[in-house]
Design an enzyme around this catalytic site. Structure first.
Site, PDB file in Angstrom:
ATOM      1  CE  LYS A 185      -2.805 -18.719   4.597  1.00  0.00           C
ATOM      2  NZ  LYS A 185      -3.877 -19.246   3.776  1.00  0.00           N
ATOM      3  N   GLY A 206      -7.640 -23.056   3.221  1.00  0.00           N
ATOM      4  CA  GLY A 206      -8.592 -22.514   4.185  1.00  0.00           C
ATOM      5  C   GLY A 206     -10.002 -23.055   4.041  1.00  0.00           C
ATOM      6  CD  GLU A 260      -4.325 -16.419   1.557  1.00  0.00           C
ATOM      7  OE1 GLU A 260      -3.479 -15.931   2.327  1.00  0.00           O
ATOM      8  OE2 GLU A 260      -4.906 -17.504   1.801  1.00  0.00           O
ATOM      9  CG  HIS A 278       0.003 -17.463  -0.328  1.00  0.00           C
ATOM     10  ND1 HIS A 278      -1.359 -17.278  -0.384  1.00  0.00           N
ATOM     11  CD2 HIS A 278       0.207 -18.559   0.463  1.00  0.00           C
ATOM     12  CE1 HIS A 278      -1.951 -18.222   0.358  1.00  0.00           C
ATOM     13  NE2 HIS A 278      -1.024 -19.000   0.877  1.00  0.00           N
ATOM     14  CG  ASN A 321       1.401 -18.234   5.165  1.00  0.00           C
ATOM     15  OD1 ASN A 321       1.543 -17.174   5.774  1.00  0.00           O
ATOM     16  ND2 ASN A 321       0.823 -18.300   3.985  1.00  0.00           N
ATOM     17  CB  SER A 330      -7.251 -27.941   4.204  1.00  0.00           C
ATOM     18  OG  SER A 330      -8.032 -26.812   3.857  1.00  0.00           O
ATOM     19  CD  GLU A 343       0.026 -22.824  -0.118  1.00  0.00           C
ATOM     20  OE1 GLU A 343       0.129 -23.272   1.020  1.00  0.00           O
ATOM     21  OE2 GLU A 343      -0.318 -21.650  -0.353  1.00  0.00           O
TER      22      GLU A 343
END
Ligand code: 13P
Length: 250
Positions: free
Chosen positions: A9, A173, A99, A97, A7, A212, A167
């Site tokens: 992003k 991250g 985000e 996701h 991904n 991560s 996730e």
């Protein structure tokens, strides 16, 4: 089958898209394994050039987007629909996701409609779920995963075109990869929920881990019981890192 999904992003450039696609394609063509599927999910802007390359080279690498709209067309400025993704040759789309949930206020109900729309266009939906650090510290992990699955799987989608990505938000991250016990426990809970929703078909849905993932922890993560692959953010933008994560399937 283990899925190794990148991904990107909102990262990359035309040059990086070319170079990374070329390098990864050459690696997978030479060293690729029948039981590991690499999927690249770049920003929308780079999908067509990558799809042209991958189809011209009959690459084993799959291509996916990072979101789609629930409607197939209409007055939705700035959005991209599932039929458009299918039209340009995408096979996958990441949905829900954290985000998107955080910055675009996406609800489970909206995500459920996107999953149906994606599958209706023949795409495989990579449905993301996961708890925040506060929820984890409050021992709410399983409750949150159940709640997100209940919301995102109603109406019930097609199990054959669904991948679930666990996730944990606190691991994305941050460099904090969840430990093997956390991952195994969450994946076991997700599996039980999938069987509750889908019956025996729920036992066959791939459940991948994201947060991560790096070359240094990929082997242990991929060897954790119940882990059918990984969804990789930052490390998917570096050829050597993503290659090594793919190779860690062996
Ligand atoms: P990182 O691998 O950068 O933690 O991102 C994980 C992720 O969000 C993949 O979707």
């Amino acid at each position: 089958m283990k899925y190794i999904i990148g991904n990107w992003k909102m990262n990359g450039s035309r040059d990086l898209a070319w170079k990374l696609t070329l390098d990864l394609h050459q690696y997978v063509a030479a060293e690729g394994r029948g039981d590991a599927k690499m999927v690249l999910c770049p920003p929308f802007a780079y999908l067509p050039l990558m799809q042209d390359f991958l189809s011209r080279h009959q690459s084993a690498i799959g291509l996916g987007a990072q979101d789609c709209h629930a409607q197939s067309s209409g007055a939705f400025t700035g959005n991209i629909s599932a039929p458009m993704l299918a039209d340009i040759g995408c096979g996958y789309v990441i949905l829900g996701h954290s985000e998107r949930r955080q910055y675009h206020a996406e609800s489970d109900a909206q995500i459920a409609l996107k999953v149906k729309a994606a599958q209706g266009s023949g795409l495989t939906a990579v449905l993301c779920i996961g708890e925040t650090m506060a929820e984890r510290q409050g021992a709410q992990t399983n409750a949150v995963l159940s709640q997100q699955l209940n919301g995102c799987l109603s109406p019930l989608p097609d199990a054959a075109k669904l991948i679930v990505a666990y996730e944990p938000v606190w691991a994305i991250g941050t460099g904090l990869n969840a430990n093997a016990d956390d991952i195994e426990s969450a994946h076991h809970h997700i599996r039980q929920e999938l069987i509750r929703h889908f019956g025996p078909g729920g036992g066959k849905i791939s459940v991948v881990y994201g947060g991560s993932v790096k070359p240094s922890n990929a082997k242990a993560t991929l060897a954790t019981p119940g882990v059918d692959g990984v969804l990789v953010g930052g490390a998917s933008l570096q050829f050597a890192d993503f290659r090594d994560i793919y190779a860690a399937c062996a």
